[in-house]
Design a protein around this motif. Structure first.
Motif, PDB file in Angstrom:
ATOM      1  N   ALA A   3      31.116 -19.036  30.015  1.00 49.00           N
ATOM      2  CA  ALA A   3      32.087 -18.390  29.129  1.00 49.00           C
ATOM      3  C   ALA A   3      32.767 -19.406  28.222  1.00 49.00           C
ATOM      4  O   ALA A   3      32.996 -19.147  27.034  1.00 49.00           O
ATOM      5  N   ARG A   4      33.083 -20.599  28.759  1.00 47.12           N
ATOM      6  CA  ARG A   4      33.738 -21.625  27.941  1.00 47.12           C
ATOM      7  C   ARG A   4      32.825 -22.101  26.819  1.00 47.12           C
ATOM      8  O   ARG A   4      33.294 -22.395  25.712  1.00 47.12           O
ATOM      9  N   ILE A   5      31.527 -22.185  27.091  1.00 46.58           N
ATOM     10  CA  ILE A   5      30.589 -22.616  26.059  1.00 46.58           C
ATOM     11  C   ILE A   5      30.420 -21.523  25.012  1.00 46.58           C
ATOM     12  O   ILE A   5      30.408 -21.793  23.800  1.00 46.58           O
ATOM     13  N   ILE A   6      30.294 -20.294  25.453  1.00 46.35           N
ATOM     14  CA  ILE A   6      30.081 -19.184  24.523  1.00 46.35           C
ATOM     15  C   ILE A   6      31.252 -19.035  23.563  1.00 46.35           C
ATOM     16  O   ILE A   6      31.070 -18.724  22.375  1.00 46.35           O
ATOM     17  N   THR A   7      32.483 -19.289  24.036  1.00 41.29           N
ATOM     18  CA  THR A   7      33.644 -19.173  23.154  1.00 41.29           C
ATOM     19  C   THR A   7      33.623 -20.210  22.033  1.00 41.29           C
ATOM     20  O   THR A   7      34.286 -20.031  21.016  1.00 41.29           O
ATOM     21  N   LYS A   8      32.861 -21.285  22.209  1.00 48.97           N
ATOM     22  CA  LYS A   8      32.734 -22.293  21.154  1.00 48.97           C
ATOM     23  C   LYS A   8      31.863 -21.791  20.008  1.00 48.97           C
ATOM     24  O   LYS A   8      31.898 -22.340  18.911  1.00 48.97           O
ATOM     25  N   CYS A   9      31.063 -20.761  20.289  1.00 47.89           N
ATOM     26  CA  CYS A   9      30.084 -20.263  19.318  1.00 47.89           C
ATOM     27  C   CYS A   9      30.394 -18.806  18.996  1.00 47.89           C
ATOM     28  O   CYS A   9      29.602 -17.906  19.293  1.00 47.89           O
ATOM     29  N   ASN A  10      31.534 -18.553  18.403  1.00 47.97           N
ATOM     30  CA  ASN A  10      31.990 -17.178  18.239  1.00 47.97           C
ATOM     31  C   ASN A  10      31.256 -16.404  17.143  1.00 47.97           C
ATOM     32  O   ASN A  10      31.516 -15.217  16.940  1.00 47.97           O
ATOM     33  N   ASN A  11      30.316 -17.054  16.445  1.00 42.12           N
ATOM     34  CA  ASN A  11      29.533 -16.347  15.430  1.00 42.12           C
ATOM     35  C   ASN A  11      28.089 -16.089  15.866  1.00 42.12           C
ATOM     36  O   ASN A  11      27.237 -15.756  15.035  1.00 42.12           O
ATOM     37  N   ILE A  12      27.810 -16.229  17.142  1.00 40.85           N
ATOM     38  CA  ILE A  12      26.435 -16.024  17.600  1.00 40.85           C
ATOM     39  C   ILE A  12      26.014 -14.564  17.426  1.00 40.85           C
ATOM     40  O   ILE A  12      26.808 -13.643  17.583  1.00 40.85           O
ATOM     41  N   GLU A  13      24.725 -14.403  17.126  1.00 36.06           N
ATOM     42  CA  GLU A  13      24.119 -13.082  17.017  1.00 36.06           C
ATOM     43  C   GLU A  13      23.168 -12.811  18.176  1.00 36.06           C
ATOM     44  O   GLU A  13      23.018 -11.669  18.609  1.00 36.06           O
ATOM     45  N   HIS A  14      22.513 -13.868  18.665  1.00 39.08           N
ATOM     46  CA  HIS A  14      21.583 -13.745  19.785  1.00 39.08           C
ATOM     47  C   HIS A  14      21.958 -14.769  20.852  1.00 39.08           C
ATOM     48  O   HIS A  14      22.147 -15.940  20.552  1.00 39.08           O
ATOM     49  N   LEU A  15      22.031 -14.309  22.099  1.00 34.20           N
ATOM     50  CA  LEU A  15      22.371 -15.168  23.230  1.00 34.20           C
ATOM     51  C   LEU A  15      21.299 -15.032  24.299  1.00 34.20           C
ATOM     52  O   LEU A  15      20.966 -13.913  24.727  1.00 34.20           O
ATOM     53  N   SER A  16      20.754 -16.175  24.726  1.00 35.64           N
ATOM     54  CA  SER A  16      19.751 -16.187  25.786  1.00 35.64           C
ATOM     55  C   SER A  16      20.232 -17.102  26.910  1.00 35.64           C
ATOM     56  O   SER A  16      20.593 -18.252  26.672  1.00 35.64           O
ATOM     57  N   ILE A  17      20.248 -16.588  28.140  1.00 43.54           N
ATOM     58  CA  ILE A  17      20.664 -17.345  29.316  1.00 43.54           C
ATOM     59  C   ILE A  17      19.518 -17.331  30.323  1.00 43.54           C
ATOM     60  O   ILE A  17      19.014 -16.258  30.672  1.00 43.54           O
ATOM     61  N   ARG A  18      19.110 -18.516  30.767  1.00 45.08           N
ATOM     62  CA  ARG A  18      18.051 -18.632  31.763  1.00 45.08           C
ATOM     63  C   ARG A  18      18.568 -19.524  32.883  1.00 45.08           C
ATOM     64  O   ARG A  18      18.908 -20.676  32.633  1.00 45.08           O
ATOM     65  N   VAL A  19      18.599 -19.003  34.092  1.00 42.72           N
ATOM     66  CA  VAL A  19      19.199 -19.723  35.221  1.00 42.72           C
ATOM     67  C   VAL A  19      18.138 -20.045  36.259  1.00 42.72           C
ATOM     68  O   VAL A  19      17.328 -19.188  36.642  1.00 42.72           O
ATOM     69  N   ARG A  20      18.147 -21.292  36.731  1.00 42.18           N
ATOM     70  CA  ARG A  20      17.287 -21.732  37.825  1.00 42.18           C
ATOM     71  C   ARG A  20      18.161 -22.452  38.851  1.00 42.18           C
ATOM     72  O   ARG A  20      19.089 -23.152  38.479  1.00 42.18           O
ATOM     73  N   GLY A  21      17.835 -22.279  40.131  1.00 41.02           N
ATOM     74  CA  GLY A  21      18.595 -23.042  41.108  1.00 41.02           C
ATOM     75  C   GLY A  21      18.760 -22.356  42.435  1.00 41.02           C
ATOM     76  O   GLY A  21      18.054 -21.410  42.777  1.00 41.02           O
ATOM     77  N   LEU A  22      19.734 -22.835  43.198  1.00 37.30           N
ATOM     78  CA  LEU A  22      19.985 -22.336  44.538  1.00 37.30           C
ATOM     79  C   LEU A  22      20.451 -20.886  44.507  1.00 37.30           C
ATOM     80  O   LEU A  22      21.071 -20.443  43.545  1.00 37.30           O
ATOM     81  N   LEU A  23      20.167 -20.182  45.593  1.00 40.05           N
ATOM     82  CA  LEU A  23      20.518 -18.774  45.678  1.00 40.05           C
ATOM     83  C   LEU A  23      21.825 -18.569  46.428  1.00 40.05           C
ATOM     84  O   LEU A  23      22.083 -17.510  46.966  1.00 40.05           O
ATOM     85  N   GLU A  24      22.653 -19.588  46.455  1.00 41.24           N
ATOM     86  CA  GLU A  24      23.966 -19.486  47.077  1.00 41.24           C
ATOM     87  C   GLU A  24      25.025 -19.775  46.023  1.00 41.24           C
ATOM     88  O   GLU A  24      24.736 -20.272  44.942  1.00 41.24           O
ATOM     89  N   VAL A  25      26.245 -19.488  46.353  1.00 40.86           N
ATOM     90  CA  VAL A  25      27.321 -19.658  45.386  1.00 40.86           C
ATOM     91  C   VAL A  25      28.528 -20.287  46.070  1.00 40.86           C
ATOM     92  O   VAL A  25      28.705 -20.166  47.276  1.00 40.86           O
ATOM     93  N   CYS A  26      29.338 -20.988  45.302  1.00 44.38           N
ATOM     94  CA  CYS A  26      30.494 -21.697  45.830  1.00 44.38           C
ATOM     95  C   CYS A  26      31.492 -20.725  46.462  1.00 44.38           C
ATOM     96  O   CYS A  26      31.807 -19.680  45.893  1.00 44.38           O
ATOM     97  N   SER A  27      31.985 -21.084  47.636  1.00 43.11           N
ATOM     98  CA  SER A  27      32.954 -20.244  48.349  1.00 43.11           C
ATOM     99  C   SER A  27      34.363 -20.828  48.306  1.00 43.11           C
ATOM    100  O   SER A  27      35.276 -20.264  48.908  1.00 43.11           O
ATOM    101  N   ASP A  28      34.543 -21.952  47.613  1.00 44.43           N
ATOM    102  CA  ASP A  28      35.847 -22.607  47.520  1.00 44.43           C
ATOM    103  C   ASP A  28      36.633 -22.023  46.356  1.00 44.43           C
ATOM    104  O   ASP A  28      36.302 -22.253  45.189  1.00 44.43           O
ATOM    105  N   ALA A  29      37.665 -21.254  46.658  1.00 47.40           N
ATOM    106  CA  ALA A  29      38.453 -20.592  45.614  1.00 47.40           C
ATOM    107  C   ALA A  29      39.164 -21.586  44.703  1.00 47.40           C
ATOM    108  O   ALA A  29      39.533 -21.250  43.572  1.00 47.40           O
ATOM    109  N   GLN A  30      39.383 -22.816  45.168  1.00 50.05           N
ATOM    110  CA  GLN A  30      40.078 -23.826  44.388  1.00 50.05           C
ATOM    111  C   GLN A  30      39.122 -24.738  43.609  1.00 50.05           C
ATOM    112  O   GLN A  30      39.565 -25.632  42.903  1.00 50.05           O
TER     113      GLN A  30
END
Length: 244
Positions: free
Chosen positions: A106-133
């Motif tokens: 989201a922080r990167i996308i806000t830098k490009c507020n005139n984009i017309e096409h957005l492509s996101i491709r994610v590779r990596g672990l199938l777990e996610v951070c559990s640390d709320a801080q």
């Protein structure tokens, strides 16, 4: 060094070699294979940020982003506003780092507020951070921010896993892109194949319609009996009914 007529630049692995050099590339319109860590101010990251600043005419940006959260400063804040970018591709790598990615993207996308096409491709672990801080989920309330994406028409998200941060990112785009026409979301095949059957059977996309409709597609796994559900979803905006 100067390249006054160069229009396409692949910065593949040059961060370490060129971190001490400034290359003037004012006419580059397509900048690809630029690598960046989400956190950490090492020389390679500094070189990548300088390269972005050295391409003021870029309209097609392909960024290789590794989400690596250390006790270090946020790298994204050093990226200047990129108003000329109309086509943004984010190749996101989360290998070895179990962090959420929604807030960083989201922080990167806000830098490009005139984009017309957005492509996101994610590779990596199938777990996610559990640390709320953890810094990977900062700033707090990022999913409720108001951003200007008035020109965004199409979004493609490959390697999607229905974690909360990724669904929040989709909702953020839907809420702030009034011209959005289509979103294509494709599940990470490893997430489907590697999870036990009881988890696969409970995969719930669970996204609001936002003046459009979600259509499940690509049901090829149904034929072999391995996965009874959709591996891809498409959102399209509903066309207004004439006379109403």
């Amino acid at each position: 060094m100067s390249a006054p007529r160069l229009e396409t630049l692949a910065w593949d692995g040059l961060e370490d070699m060129a971190c001490g050099e400034f290359i003037a590339t004012p006419t580059v319109r397509h900048l690809k294979k630029l690598s960046l860590y989400s956190h950490g101010g090492d020389e390679a990251n500094a070189a990548a940020v300088r390269r972005l600043k050295g391409c003021p005419a870029v309209d097609h940006l392909e960024l290789r982003l590794t989400v690596r959260v250390l006790p270090a400063e946020d790298t994204v804040k050093d990226i200047s506003h990129l108003p000329t970018v109309t086509n943004l591709r984010l190749d996101v790598n989360t290998w070895w780092y179990r962090h959420t990615i929604g807030a960083t993207l989201a922080r990167i996308i806000t830098k490009c507020n005139n984009i017309e096409h957005l492509s996101i491709r994610v590779r990596g672990l199938l777990e996610v951070c559990s640390d709320a801080q953890c810094k990977c989920s900062q700033p707090k309330g990022w999913e409720d921010q108001k951003i200007q994406l008035e020109h965004l028409k199409k979004v493609e998200f490959k390697g999607f896993i229905p974690f909360d941060d990724r669904k929040s990112l989709l909702r953020l785009l839907l809420e702030n892109a009034p011209a959005l026409e289509k979103i294509t979301v494709e599940f990470d095949p490893s997430y489907i194949f590697e999870n036990p059957k009881e988890v696969r059977d409970k995969i719930d996309f669970d996204m609001p319609d936002y003046q459009g409709s979600w259509t499940p597609c690509d049901l090829e796994f149904r034929e072999c009996g391995f996965f009874d559900g959709a591996t891809k979803y498409e959102w399209t905006r509903e066309k207004p009914t004439e006379g109403i």
